[in-house]
Design an enzyme around this catalytic site. Structure first.
Site, PDB file in Angstrom:
ATOM      1  N   PRO A 128      14.233  -2.308  -1.344  1.00 60.24           N
ATOM      2  CA  PRO A 128      14.464  -1.601  -2.615  1.00 60.24           C
ATOM      3  C   PRO A 128      14.247  -2.512  -3.832  1.00 60.24           C
ATOM      4  O   PRO A 128      13.717  -2.072  -4.846  1.00 60.24           O
ATOM      5  CB  PRO A 128      15.927  -1.153  -2.513  1.00 60.24           C
ATOM      6  CG  PRO A 128      16.175  -1.031  -1.036  1.00 60.24           C
ATOM      7  CD  PRO A 128      15.335  -2.092  -0.378  1.00 60.24           C
ATOM      8  N   GLY A 131       9.256  -5.273  -4.073  1.00 66.66           N
ATOM      9  CA  GLY A 131       7.994  -4.590  -3.771  1.00 66.66           C
ATOM     10  C   GLY A 131       6.850  -5.555  -4.026  1.00 66.66           C
ATOM     11  O   GLY A 131       6.533  -6.395  -3.171  1.00 66.66           O
ATOM     12  N   SER A 132       6.272  -5.489  -5.221  1.00 65.32           N
ATOM     13  CA  SER A 132       5.204  -6.437  -5.573  1.00 65.32           C
ATOM     14  C   SER A 132       5.730  -7.871  -5.510  1.00 65.32           C
ATOM     15  O   SER A 132       5.023  -8.782  -5.091  1.00 65.32           O
ATOM     16  CB  SER A 132       4.695  -6.160  -6.988  1.00 65.32           C
ATOM     17  OG  SER A 132       4.181  -4.851  -7.068  1.00 65.32           O
ATOM     18  N   GLY A 241      -5.939  -9.950   5.239  1.00 60.49           N
ATOM     19  CA  GLY A 241      -6.810  -9.189   6.143  1.00 60.49           C
ATOM     20  C   GLY A 241      -6.559  -7.698   6.001  1.00 60.49           C
ATOM     21  O   GLY A 241      -7.479  -6.882   6.058  1.00 60.49           O
ATOM     22  N   GLN A 336     -14.277  18.675  -7.757  1.00 57.03           N
ATOM     23  CA  GLN A 336     -14.941  19.357  -8.872  1.00 57.03           C
ATOM     24  C   GLN A 336     -16.169  20.128  -8.381  1.00 57.03           C
ATOM     25  O   GLN A 336     -16.424  21.253  -8.805  1.00 57.03           O
ATOM     26  CB  GLN A 336     -15.346  18.306  -9.934  1.00 57.03           C
ATOM     27  CG  GLN A 336     -15.684  18.895 -11.292  1.00 57.03           C
ATOM     28  CD  GLN A 336     -14.467  19.534 -11.956  1.00 57.03           C
ATOM     29  OE1 GLN A 336     -13.320  19.237 -11.614  1.00 57.03           O
ATOM     30  NE2 GLN A 336     -14.717  20.442 -12.881  1.00 57.03           N
ATOM     31  N   GLU A 363      -0.018  -2.323   0.353  1.00 57.18           N
ATOM     32  CA  GLU A 363      -0.599  -3.654   0.656  1.00 57.18           C
ATOM     33  C   GLU A 363      -1.099  -4.322  -0.631  1.00 57.18           C
ATOM     34  O   GLU A 363      -2.127  -5.010  -0.638  1.00 57.18           O
ATOM     35  CB  GLU A 363      -1.663  -3.541   1.750  1.00 57.18           C
ATOM     36  CG  GLU A 363      -1.030  -3.016   3.041  1.00 57.18           C
ATOM     37  CD  GLU A 363      -1.828  -3.256   4.296  1.00 57.18           C
ATOM     38  OE1 GLU A 363      -2.614  -4.212   4.318  1.00 57.18           O
ATOM     39  OE2 GLU A 363      -1.627  -2.483   5.252  1.00 57.18           O
ATOM     40  N   GLY A 364      -0.339  -4.130  -1.708  1.00 62.80           N
ATOM     41  CA  GLY A 364      -0.656  -4.736  -3.011  1.00 62.80           C
ATOM     42  C   GLY A 364      -1.312  -3.735  -3.938  1.00 62.80           C
ATOM     43  O   GLY A 364      -2.396  -3.235  -3.653  1.00 62.80           O
ATOM     44  N   GLU A 367      -2.791  -3.780  -9.666  1.00 60.50           N
ATOM     45  CA  GLU A 367      -2.407  -4.862 -10.581  1.00 60.50           C
ATOM     46  C   GLU A 367      -2.242  -6.174  -9.820  1.00 60.50           C
ATOM     47  O   GLU A 367      -2.642  -7.242 -10.307  1.00 60.50           O
ATOM     48  CB  GLU A 367      -1.101  -4.488 -11.310  1.00 60.50           C
ATOM     49  CG  GLU A 367      -1.235  -3.321 -12.291  1.00 60.50           C
ATOM     50  CD  GLU A 367      -1.374  -1.953 -11.617  1.00 60.50           C
ATOM     51  OE1 GLU A 367      -0.963  -1.790 -10.449  1.00 60.50           O
ATOM     52  OE2 GLU A 367      -1.939  -1.034 -12.257  1.00 60.50           O
TER      53      GLU A 367
END
Ligand SMILES: Cc1cc2nc3c(=O)[nH]c(=O)nc-3n(C[C@H](O)[C@H](O)[C@H](O)COP(=O)(O)OP(=O)(O)OC[C@H]3O[C@@H](n4cnc5c(N)ncnc54)[C@H](O)[C@@H]3O)c2cc1C
Length: 379
Positions: A128, A131-132, A241, A336, A363-364, A367
């Site tokens: 929680p 994260g990043s 990877g 579209q 996985e990132g 940013e």
């Protein structure tokens, strides 16, 4: 396309495409609608050798190069992004980490089971509050005699609802910073592990995404993967990877939507002609085709660098940063082109639009990829 694939890679790709069309595509809308993972596909993926592509034959895998694995992910994602991410986390984040950092006993114990699909792997890093900024994780693993005792919470864990083994990152010393983090292989049946309810998500709805709670969960010393304090570098190596894998997932989703749009544009008649004859539609298709080719080159290049043992982290980040937003662009252009039909569940494109978005996050995020790329550029 200019990137040269070997005959073996082309043959493998054709085999996975055939399998994906026959076994994976018919389930994609069902998994999405029912929010359920493709458990019935696991033994078939194992029989085809896909679950063991990153595992050498000595340990029961099919032991292909990484580019072949990436091609397989692309083919799976072309018809079902949910199936692709299940395989990506299992074979890339978990199996390759055990292969690179496991001791002999861990390799012998886990790799044949993972290759055969009798065990599915999950990778538990996010929390929680982390994260990043993954190094901010607070799950603790304290030494108690010959054991480690884990306490803490993980969130958003892919495959978590049915995985047999979790690669868990936890702090083994109270200091701040990445050197205090270690990696553990935690079996599902350990007392003290609770698995939360699956998240209800915008896309990849069949993918199992759960929280994990560790409450005095005891593992033996032999569960430590790599050295004490090596966990963060194990996680970062796996995610390097993995980024190529998620870029391949994005590429495959975009390819699937592109093919739907091209086929539709050729048969849909308005103003007395197929809409494919309209320049507005042709330009959309031209931009989609260009996006796909550019993304494909980056993805294959990242995988090829990894196969040749060259630095690939920066190119993998570029591949992910390009392909995530590219998949969002291409799937929306496809929608579209399909007009009102594209917005309905009668066609797979609305699902592909929803599935594409996550590739810009997990996985990132975009940013974080920019941080990785800028760091390399400014070194
Ligand atoms: C469906 C799904 C499956 C997942 N599967 C897994 C899994 O299997 N295992 C696992 O461990 N995790 C998993 N994750 C977690 C995922 O990797 C994280 O959600 C992701 O890394 C972003 O972390 P966050 O959500 O906490 O966002 P935050 O880190 O809170 O970021 C919020 C926003 O701030 C931006 N931001 C943050 N820091 C910076 C910075 N320094 N500079 C610029 N911008 C910044 C981010 O880019 C983002 O836009 C999954 C997530 C989802 C949604």
């Amino acid at each position: 396309m200019p990137f040269h694939l070997t005959d073996e890679q082309e043959i493998m790709r054709a085999a996975v495409r055939q399998f994906a069309e026959a076994e994976v595509k018919p389930l994609a809308a069902v998994l999405d609608r029912e929010h359920r993972p493709p458990l019935e596909t696991i033994p078939k993926l194992a029989d085809l050798g896909v679950l063991g592509m990153t595992i050498p034959p000595d340990y029961g895998g099919s032991g292909t190069d990484y580019l072949s694995f990436i091609l397989a992910l692309e083919e799976l994602a072309r018809v079902c992004a949910t199936t692709a991410v299940m395989v990506e986390v299992h074979a890339s984040l978990v199996a390759t980490s055990i292969l690179h950092f496991g001791d002999q006993a861990q390799k012998t114990r886990y790799l044949p089971e993972l290759a055969a699909g009798r065990l599915i792997g999950a990778f538990a890093l996010t929390e929680p509050g982390a994260g990043s900024d993954a190094a901010a994780l607070t799950t603790r693993a304290e030494v108690d005699g010959d054991d480690f005792v884990l306490n803490g919470q993980k969130i958003f864990i892919t495959n978590g609802g049915f995985a047999g083994v979790f690669l868990v990152l936890a702090k083994t010393s109270p200091e701040a910073g990445s050197k205090s983090i270690s990696a553990f292989l935690v079996d599902r049946d350990r007392p003290g592990l609770s698995v939360g309810e699956p998240e209800r998500k915008m896309g990849i709805r069949g993918s199992s995404t759960v929280s994990l709670l560790f409450d005095d969960l005891r593992v033996p010393r032999s569960a430590l993967l790599g050295q004490l304090g090596q966990g963060f570098s194990i996680a970062m190596r796996s995610l390097d990877g993995g980024r190529t894998g998620i870029a391949a997932q994005a590429l495959g989703i975009a390819q699937g939507a592109y093919e739907e749009a091209v086929a539709y544009a050729k048969q849909r008649v308005q103003f007395g002609q197929p809409i494919a004859r309209l320049q507005a539609i042709q330009w959309l298709i031209a931009d989609m085709a260009t996006d796909l080719e550019a993304g494909r080159l980056l993805v294959y290049q990242a995988a090829d660098l990894e196969d040749r043992g060259l630095p690939f982290s920066d190119v993998a980040a570029k591949a992910k940063l390009f392909c995530g937003p590219m998949a969002s662009r291409v799937t929306h252009s496809a929608l579209q082109i399909l007009g009102g039909n594209g917005y309905t569940e009668a066609y797979p494109v609305e699902r592909m639009c929803r599935d594409a978005r996550i590739t810009e996050i997990y996985e990132g995020t975009n940013e974080i990829q920019r941080l990785v790329i800028a760091r390399a550029a400014l070194r």
